[in-house]
Design a protein around this motif. Structure first.
Motif, PDB file in Angstrom:
ATOM      1  N   ILE A 140       0.886  -1.162   0.000  1.00 19.36           N
ATOM      2  CA  ILE A 140       0.000   0.000   0.000  1.00 19.36           C
ATOM      3  C   ILE A 140       0.921   1.208   0.000  1.00 19.36           C
ATOM      4  N   VAL A 141       0.778   2.039  -1.019  1.00 15.62           N
ATOM      5  CA  VAL A 141       1.676   3.178  -1.201  1.00 15.62           C
ATOM      6  C   VAL A 141       0.866   4.461  -1.373  1.00 15.62           C
ATOM      7  N   LYS A 142       1.509   5.563  -1.138  1.00 19.63           N
ATOM      8  CA  LYS A 142       0.863   6.866  -1.230  1.00 19.63           C
ATOM      9  C   LYS A 142       1.254   7.540  -2.541  1.00 19.63           C
ATOM     10  N   ALA A 143       0.304   8.282  -3.092  1.00 19.09           N
ATOM     11  CA  ALA A 143       0.547   9.177  -4.236  1.00 19.09           C
ATOM     12  C   ALA A 143       1.096   8.446  -5.460  1.00 19.09           C
ATOM     13  N   LEU A 144       0.402   7.398  -5.880  1.00 18.43           N
ATOM     14  CA  LEU A 144       0.799   6.664  -7.072  1.00 18.43           C
ATOM     15  C   LEU A 144      -0.414   6.552  -7.988  1.00 18.43           C
ATOM     16  N   ASP A 145      -0.245   6.853  -9.265  1.00 17.16           N
ATOM     17  CA  ASP A 145      -1.329   6.871 -10.242  1.00 17.16           C
ATOM     18  C   ASP A 145      -1.724   5.437 -10.623  1.00 17.16           C
ATOM     19  N   ILE A 146      -2.967   5.079 -10.359  1.00 17.33           N
ATOM     20  CA  ILE A 146      -3.458   3.733 -10.640  1.00 17.33           C
ATOM     21  C   ILE A 146      -3.339   3.392 -12.124  1.00 17.33           C
ATOM     22  N   HIS A 147      -3.545   4.365 -12.995  1.00 17.47           N
ATOM     23  CA  HIS A 147      -3.510   4.092 -14.435  1.00 17.47           C
ATOM     24  C   HIS A 147      -2.087   3.842 -14.926  1.00 17.47           C
ATOM     25  N   LYS A 148      -1.116   4.503 -14.327  1.00 18.97           N
ATOM     26  CA  LYS A 148       0.278   4.245 -14.691  1.00 18.97           C
ATOM     27  C   LYS A 148       0.681   2.841 -14.245  1.00 18.97           C
ATOM     28  N   VAL A 149       0.292   2.469 -13.020  1.00 21.25           N
ATOM     29  CA  VAL A 149       0.591   1.121 -12.523  1.00 21.25           C
ATOM     30  C   VAL A 149      -0.078   0.082 -13.420  1.00 21.25           C
ATOM     31  N   TRP A 150      -1.342   0.320 -13.756  1.00 26.12           N
ATOM     32  CA  TRP A 150      -2.089  -0.623 -14.589  1.00 26.12           C
ATOM     33  C   TRP A 150      -1.409  -0.798 -15.947  1.00 26.12           C
ATOM     34  N   SER A 151      -0.992   0.296 -16.548  1.00 24.74           N
ATOM     35  CA  SER A 151      -0.331   0.229 -17.854  1.00 24.74           C
ATOM     36  C   SER A 151       0.934  -0.625 -17.791  1.00 24.74           C
ATOM     37  N   LEU A 152       1.721  -0.466 -16.748  1.00 25.55           N
ATOM     38  CA  LEU A 152       2.948  -1.251 -16.597  1.00 25.55           C
ATOM     39  C   LEU A 152       2.665  -2.727 -16.361  1.00 25.55           C
ATOM     40  N   LEU A 153       1.550  -3.031 -15.712  1.00 26.93           N
ATOM     41  CA  LEU A 153       1.198  -4.418 -15.426  1.00 26.93           C
ATOM     42  C   LEU A 153       0.503  -5.098 -16.597  1.00 26.93           C
ATOM     43  N   ALA A 154      -0.363  -4.392 -17.279  1.00 26.53           N
ATOM     44  CA  ALA A 154      -1.172  -4.988 -18.345  1.00 26.53           C
ATOM     45  C   ALA A 154      -0.418  -5.115 -19.669  1.00 26.53           C
ATOM     46  N   GLN A 155       0.823  -4.631 -19.717  1.00 25.66           N
ATOM     47  CA  GLN A 155       1.640  -4.740 -20.924  1.00 25.66           C
ATOM     48  C   GLN A 155       2.898  -5.550 -20.598  1.00 25.66           C
ATOM     49  N   PRO A 156       2.875  -6.846 -20.873  1.00 21.30           N
ATOM     50  CA  PRO A 156       4.008  -7.709 -20.507  1.00 21.30           C
ATOM     51  C   PRO A 156       5.353  -7.261 -21.071  1.00 21.30           C
ATOM     52  N   SER A 157       5.355  -6.518 -22.165  1.00 21.44           N
ATOM     53  CA  SER A 157       6.635  -6.064 -22.717  1.00 21.44           C
ATOM     54  C   SER A 157       7.395  -5.179 -21.734  1.00 21.44           C
ATOM     55  N   TYR A 158       6.697  -4.567 -20.774  1.00 24.72           N
ATOM     56  CA  TYR A 158       7.354  -3.744 -19.757  1.00 24.72           C
ATOM     57  C   TYR A 158       7.956  -4.573 -18.623  1.00 24.72           C
ATOM     58  N   TRP A 159       7.439  -5.768 -18.386  1.00 24.44           N
ATOM     59  CA  TRP A 159       7.843  -6.529 -17.203  1.00 24.44           C
ATOM     60  C   TRP A 159       9.355  -6.674 -17.042  1.00 24.44           C
ATOM     61  N   PRO A 160      10.112  -7.091 -18.072  1.00 24.76           N
ATOM     62  CA  PRO A 160      11.558  -7.267 -17.877  1.00 24.76           C
ATOM     63  C   PRO A 160      12.288  -5.971 -17.521  1.00 24.76           C
ATOM     64  N   GLN A 161      11.673  -4.822 -17.805  1.00 22.76           N
ATOM     65  CA  GLN A 161      12.311  -3.542 -17.487  1.00 22.76           C
ATOM     66  C   GLN A 161      12.305  -3.250 -15.988  1.00 22.76           C
ATOM     67  N   TYR A 162      11.329  -3.807 -15.261  1.00 21.71           N
ATOM     68  CA  TYR A 162      11.272  -3.521 -13.829  1.00 21.71           C
ATOM     69  C   TYR A 162      11.244  -4.788 -12.962  1.00 21.71           C
ATOM     70  N   TYR A 163      11.228  -5.955 -13.589  1.00 23.69           N
ATOM     71  CA  TYR A 163      11.217  -7.211 -12.839  1.00 23.69           C
ATOM     72  C   TYR A 163      12.215  -8.165 -13.489  1.00 23.69           C
ATOM     73  N   ALA A 164      13.363  -8.312 -12.847  1.00 28.96           N
ATOM     74  CA  ALA A 164      14.459  -9.092 -13.422  1.00 28.96           C
ATOM     75  C   ALA A 164      14.129 -10.567 -13.593  1.00 28.96           C
ATOM     76  N   ASN A 165      13.124 -11.076 -12.902  1.00 25.01           N
ATOM     77  CA  ASN A 165      12.749 -12.485 -12.980  1.00 25.01           C
ATOM     78  C   ASN A 165      11.734 -12.751 -14.085  1.00 25.01           C
ATOM     79  N   SER A 166      11.600 -11.828 -15.008  1.00 23.91           N
ATOM     80  CA  SER A 166      10.680 -11.961 -16.139  1.00 23.91           C
ATOM     81  C   SER A 166      11.462 -11.758 -17.426  1.00 23.91           C
ATOM     82  N   ALA A 167      11.231 -12.631 -18.395  1.00 22.83           N
ATOM     83  CA  ALA A 167      11.978 -12.522 -19.648  1.00 22.83           C
ATOM     84  C   ALA A 167      11.121 -12.975 -20.826  1.00 22.83           C
TER      85      ALA A 167
END
Length: 166
Positions: free
Chosen positions: A24-51
């Motif tokens: 649970i975090v403060k001052a974070l845009d839900i739509h930005k988080v959703w975009s990063l999660l719903a687009q798998p091409s972003y995953w390896p950029q922020y999660y090293a265990n995804s390729a």
């Protein structure tokens, strides 16, 4: 707060492994988080265990219900099908879940991985990810110390939050 919706065959407590991670975090845009999660091409950029994420049956980079996709994680090549997809809107939480599978026979691993993202009072955002697993590999993961699923999914959450803040 809302909860994950579980298919009966993946109900926690009846599977071989279960993990739950939440921030649970403060001052974070839900739509930005959703975009990063719903687009798998972003995953390896922020999660090293995804390729090597690939969406099979769509020209879109954003997942939707019924999409099939592939990625590699925890040393497993995983095929997946999106079984739940609800983008956050009108004060409703974002929900995405997929059935994933890897291997054959005794080495087969089946998972239900679900995410819930919801806005909370006080400009807070809750991000919950939970996964249940069935199969011999799941039994081994359940007793591993330190727990690779708990630690790996926490890295995914931390990376997601960090990427959304940039």
């Amino acid at each position: 707060m809302h909860a994950i919706k579980w298919p009966q065959q993946y109900l926690p407590g009846y599977t071989d492994n279960f993990c739950s991670n939440e921030v649970i975090v403060k001052a974070l845009d839900i739509h930005k988080v959703w975009s990063l999660l719903a687009q798998p091409s972003y995953w390896p950029q922020y999660y090293a265990n995804s390729a090597n994420p690939v969406i099979h049956n769509s020209n879109s980079e954003t997942l939707k219900a019924g999409d099939t996709f592939y990625f590699e994680t925890f040393g497993f090549p995983v095929e997946c099908e999106v079984v739940e997809y609800q983008a956050p809107e009108n004060e409703q939480p974002g929900r995405i879940a997929w059935h994933g599978w890897s291997g054959e026979g005794e080495d087969r691993l089946d998972v239900h991985h679900a995410w819930l993202i919801e806005e909370l009072p006080g400009d807070r955002l809750r991000i919950l990810t939970q996964e249940t697993q069935v199969g011999e590999p799941a039994k081994a993961l359940a007793v591993a110390k330190p727990n690779p699923m708990i630690n790996g999914h926490q890295e995914w959450l931390d990376g997601l939050v960090s990427a959304a803040r940039q």
